[in-house]
Design a protein around this motif. Structure first.
Motif, mmCIF file in Angstrom:
data_model
loop_
_atom_site.group_PDB
_atom_site.id
_atom_site.type_symbol
_atom_site.label_atom_id
_atom_site.label_comp_id
_atom_site.label_asym_id
_atom_site.label_seq_id
_atom_site.Cartn_x
_atom_site.Cartn_y
_atom_site.Cartn_z
ATOM 1 N N TRP A 47 0.862 -1.180 0.000
ATOM 2 C CA TRP A 47 0.000 0.000 0.000
ATOM 3 C C TRP A 47 0.897 1.227 0.000
ATOM 4 O O TRP A 47 1.695 1.412 0.919
ATOM 5 C CB TRP A 47 -0.911 -0.016 1.233
ATOM 6 C CG TRP A 47 -1.776 1.189 1.381
ATOM 7 C CD1 TRP A 47 -1.628 2.199 2.279
ATOM 8 C CD2 TRP A 47 -2.910 1.544 0.587
ATOM 9 N NE1 TRP A 47 -2.599 3.153 2.109
ATOM 10 C CE2 TRP A 47 -3.407 2.776 1.066
ATOM 11 C CE3 TRP A 47 -3.579 0.932 -0.485
ATOM 12 C CZ2 TRP A 47 -4.531 3.414 0.518
ATOM 13 C CZ3 TRP A 47 -4.702 1.561 -1.029
ATOM 14 C CH2 TRP A 47 -5.156 2.794 -0.530
ATOM 15 N N PHE A 48 0.775 2.047 -1.052
ATOM 16 C CA PHE A 48 1.628 3.222 -1.191
ATOM 17 C C PHE A 48 0.875 4.505 -0.873
ATOM 18 O O PHE A 48 -0.279 4.673 -1.248
ATOM 19 C CB PHE A 48 2.170 3.304 -2.630
ATOM 20 C CG PHE A 48 3.326 2.379 -2.890
ATOM 21 C CD1 PHE A 48 3.115 1.031 -3.112
ATOM 22 C CD2 PHE A 48 4.634 2.864 -2.890
ATOM 23 C CE1 PHE A 48 4.192 0.169 -3.345
ATOM 24 C CE2 PHE A 48 5.709 2.015 -3.118
ATOM 25 C CZ PHE A 48 5.486 0.672 -3.349
ATOM 26 N N PHE A 56 5.678 6.764 0.769
ATOM 27 C CA PHE A 56 5.725 5.734 1.803
ATOM 28 C C PHE A 56 5.105 4.453 1.287
ATOM 29 O O PHE A 56 4.183 4.487 0.473
ATOM 30 C CB PHE A 56 4.936 6.186 3.041
ATOM 31 C CG PHE A 56 5.491 7.413 3.702
ATOM 32 C CD1 PHE A 56 4.949 8.662 3.432
ATOM 33 C CD2 PHE A 56 6.541 7.319 4.595
ATOM 34 C CE1 PHE A 56 5.460 9.800 4.044
ATOM 35 C CE2 PHE A 56 7.062 8.448 5.219
ATOM 36 C CZ PHE A 56 6.514 9.690 4.942
ATOM 37 N N TYR A 57 5.570 3.333 1.785
ATOM 38 C CA TYR A 57 4.860 2.098 1.471
ATOM 39 C C TYR A 57 4.685 1.277 2.739
ATOM 40 O O TYR A 57 5.531 1.262 3.635
ATOM 41 C CB TYR A 57 5.524 1.287 0.360
ATOM 42 C CG TYR A 57 6.988 0.946 0.540
ATOM 43 C CD1 TYR A 57 7.969 1.852 0.143
ATOM 44 C CD2 TYR A 57 7.389 -0.295 1.053
ATOM 45 C CE1 TYR A 57 9.307 1.546 0.263
ATOM 46 C CE2 TYR A 57 8.735 -0.605 1.182
ATOM 47 C CZ TYR A 57 9.692 0.312 0.788
ATOM 48 O OH TYR A 57 11.026 0.009 0.914
ATOM 49 N N PHE A 58 3.525 0.644 2.806
ATOM 50 C CA PHE A 58 3.115 -0.128 3.971
ATOM 51 C C PHE A 58 2.947 -1.579 3.555
ATOM 52 O O PHE A 58 2.553 -1.877 2.429
ATOM 53 C CB PHE A 58 1.779 0.393 4.510
ATOM 54 C CG PHE A 58 1.832 1.815 5.008
ATOM 55 C CD1 PHE A 58 1.848 2.883 4.117
ATOM 56 C CD2 PHE A 58 1.839 2.086 6.376
ATOM 57 C CE1 PHE A 58 1.898 4.189 4.569
ATOM 58 C CE2 PHE A 58 1.874 3.393 6.834
ATOM 59 C CZ PHE A 58 1.905 4.445 5.937
ATOM 60 N N SER A 63 -1.629 -1.322 8.076
ATOM 61 C CA SER A 63 -0.421 -1.266 8.902
ATOM 62 C C SER A 63 -0.292 0.087 9.581
ATOM 63 O O SER A 63 -0.585 1.111 8.978
ATOM 64 C CB SER A 63 0.837 -1.502 8.059
ATOM 65 O OG SER A 63 0.775 -2.726 7.396
ATOM 66 N N ARG A 64 0.167 0.059 10.817
ATOM 67 C CA ARG A 64 0.205 1.315 11.569
ATOM 68 C C ARG A 64 1.509 2.062 11.367
ATOM 69 O O ARG A 64 1.647 3.202 11.785
ATOM 70 C CB ARG A 64 -0.051 1.038 13.040
ATOM 71 C CG ARG A 64 -1.561 0.914 13.311
ATOM 72 C CD ARG A 64 -1.875 0.840 14.789
ATOM 73 N NE ARG A 64 -1.479 -0.439 15.345
ATOM 74 C CZ ARG A 64 -0.968 -0.575 16.568
ATOM 75 N NH1 ARG A 64 -0.802 0.466 17.339
ATOM 76 N NH2 ARG A 64 -0.625 -1.761 17.009
ATOM 77 N N GLU A 65 2.452 1.391 10.732
ATOM 78 C CA GLU A 65 3.743 2.036 10.524
ATOM 79 C C GLU A 65 4.214 1.741 9.109
ATOM 80 O O GLU A 65 4.023 0.631 8.618
ATOM 81 C CB GLU A 65 4.754 1.413 11.484
ATOM 82 C CG GLU A 65 5.438 2.402 12.368
ATOM 83 C CD GLU A 65 6.435 1.716 13.271
ATOM 84 O OE1 GLU A 65 6.319 1.932 14.483
ATOM 85 O OE2 GLU A 65 7.284 0.965 12.748
ATOM 86 N N PRO A 66 4.847 2.721 8.472
ATOM 87 C CA PRO A 66 5.325 2.423 7.121
ATOM 88 C C PRO A 66 6.483 1.432 7.147
ATOM 89 O O PRO A 66 7.261 1.388 8.086
ATOM 90 C CB PRO A 66 5.787 3.787 6.596
ATOM 91 C CG PRO A 66 6.022 4.621 7.796
ATOM 92 C CD PRO A 66 5.154 4.106 8.884
#
Lengths: 271, 149
Positions: A47-48, A56-58, A63-66
């Motif tokens: 997920w960008f 950022f990408y997750f 997700s709570r943090e990249p």
């Protein structure tokens, strides 16, 4: 090199609006330990989120943090010939740097990402801001210059208007200012008519409102409060912008000048 | 969190908006003021040991607060941890003010707000959207108010 990662991660996940977001498949870059082995390229769906000049990408959308960050300075975004369809790459000017190969879900998604990413750099934003800054200054200057002309042409204009309405002369103003001028004068101003205050029948009126204010307010209150306060409410801008105070004092001077002109005309008595 | 450190290091070598040798203290227990070469490039503040080519660290300047502390001193802290302050002691009050002004305007978010403000003002004054000629009116990053993903 250290980075304020906690703050960066917070910026990534806080609810400030993202410039673009979506799923992309990211090509996995392997270390070439086994240089001669033939590895199939693989991609991982992530997920960008694009915020400003940071991509950022997750691992997952929730997700709570990249997982990672790509700083988008000194790079170009281009379509690339991968075996995958809808693939594009972020390449850096630094020749030795690795490229990021990303794959979108479809043509539209790919185009949207390429557009968004190629306009993400700080320098690009700075360019656009400077251009608009210039345009605003020019618009202010033109407005000031045009305010002077109606008074000179007013007497002849009025006579013609009274004797033959069909000969209603239009003041020579650049087209772009018509919108501002059409809001001056009487409450029943015909939309699109570039009216000057002098034309409105000559009876005493409250001072004309600055064009900006009228376009936002429903009725003429005659209040000398400049449109700036409305601008402040409408724009999501904090007052600590350095150039804002410059504009503020410029607008304030303009309002003062308008009021003086109106008062002078009142003293001389409109025929 | 992974990031393209190589590109960040490359960015640190770019011409700076502002650079100076300033005493700096990081928000770590027992840390003291140390002379650093501090360099502002786009929305990053890099800090180097004065004789080294590679920065010790970088601060992303988004959602941060720049505060005037005592004489010649200002601090940078971040929204989610306002008590953790990076402190900078300048040579003069003037230098201190200059850095505060520059850092307040250094974020991408600040530029975005400026752009939206100018766009709005120009539109109100001229009736035209100044971004249309560039074909970027619909870009999410230039919209008034919050925009949806």
């Amino acid at each position: 090199m250290k980075l304020n990662e906690r703050s960066v991660a917070h910026y990534a996940t806080c609810d400030s609006p993202a410039d673009h977001a979506g799923f992309l498949r990211k090509r996995v870059e392997r270390h070439h330990h086994h240089a001669h082995h033939h590895h199939a390229t693989s991609y991982q769906r992530r997920w960008f989120v694009l915020k400003g000049n940071l991509l950022f990408y997750f691992e997952e959308r929730e997700s709570r943090e990249p997982m990672g960050l790509v700083v988008l300075e000194g790079c170009t975004v281009e379509l690339c010939e991968a075996t995958e369809e809808f693939a594009f790459a972020i390449r850096f000017d630094d020749a030795g740097a690795r490229a990021y190969v990303l794959v979108a879900d479809g043509q539209a998604a790919m185009e949207a990402w390429v557009k968004a990413l190629s306009r993400a750099s700080f320098d690009y934003m700075r360019l656009v801001v400077r251009e608009l800054e210039k345009q605003l200054e020019e618009a202010c200057k033109s407005l000031a210059a045009c305010r002077k002309s109606p008074r000179r042409s007013s007497s002849s204009g009025r006579k013609r208007h009274l004797s033959n309405p069909a000969l209603l002369p239009l003041p020579e103003k650049p087209a772009i200012l018509e919108n501002g001028y059409s809001t001056w004068g009487s409450g029943g101003g015909v939309p699109g008519r570039a009216a000057c205050p002098d034309r409105d029948g000559g009876h005493a009126k409250p001072p004309p409102l600055p064009p900006r204010r009228r376009s936002a307010a429903a009725s003429a209150t005659g209040s000398p409060v400049p449109g700036l306060s409305l601008a402040m409410l409408e724009s999501p801008v904090s007052p600590e912008m350095a150039c804002f105070s410059k504009l503020h004092s410029w607008y304030g001077q303009e309002i003062a000048a308008l009021r003086r002109e109106w008062q002078e005309r009142q003293k001389r008595g409109h025929p | 969190m992974r990031y393209n450190e190589r590109e960040l290091l490359s960015l640190a070598r770019q011409p700076a908006e502002k650079a100076a040798e300033i005493l700096m203290r990081v928000p770590k227990k027992g840390s003291v003021l140390k002379k650093r070469l501090v360099k502002l490039v786009v929305n990053f503040l890099f800090y180097f040991r004065t004789d080294e080519a590679e920065p010790i660290g970088a601060l992303l300047l988004e959602h941060c607060r720049i505060t005037k502390e005592e004489e010649n001193v200002f601090s940078i802290s971040f929204i989610e941890e306002p008590e953790r302050k990076y402190c900078f002691e300048c040579d003069s009050e003037q230098q201190c003010q200059e850095w505060i002004e520059a850092l307040k305007r250094a974020s991408y978010e600040f530029m975005r707000r400026s752009l939206i403000f100018y766009r709005n003002e120009i539109q109100k004054m001229t009736g035209k959207d100044p971004l249309e000629q560039y074909g970027i009116s619909e870009e999410a990053r230039f919209q008034l108010g919050t925009h949806k993903q």
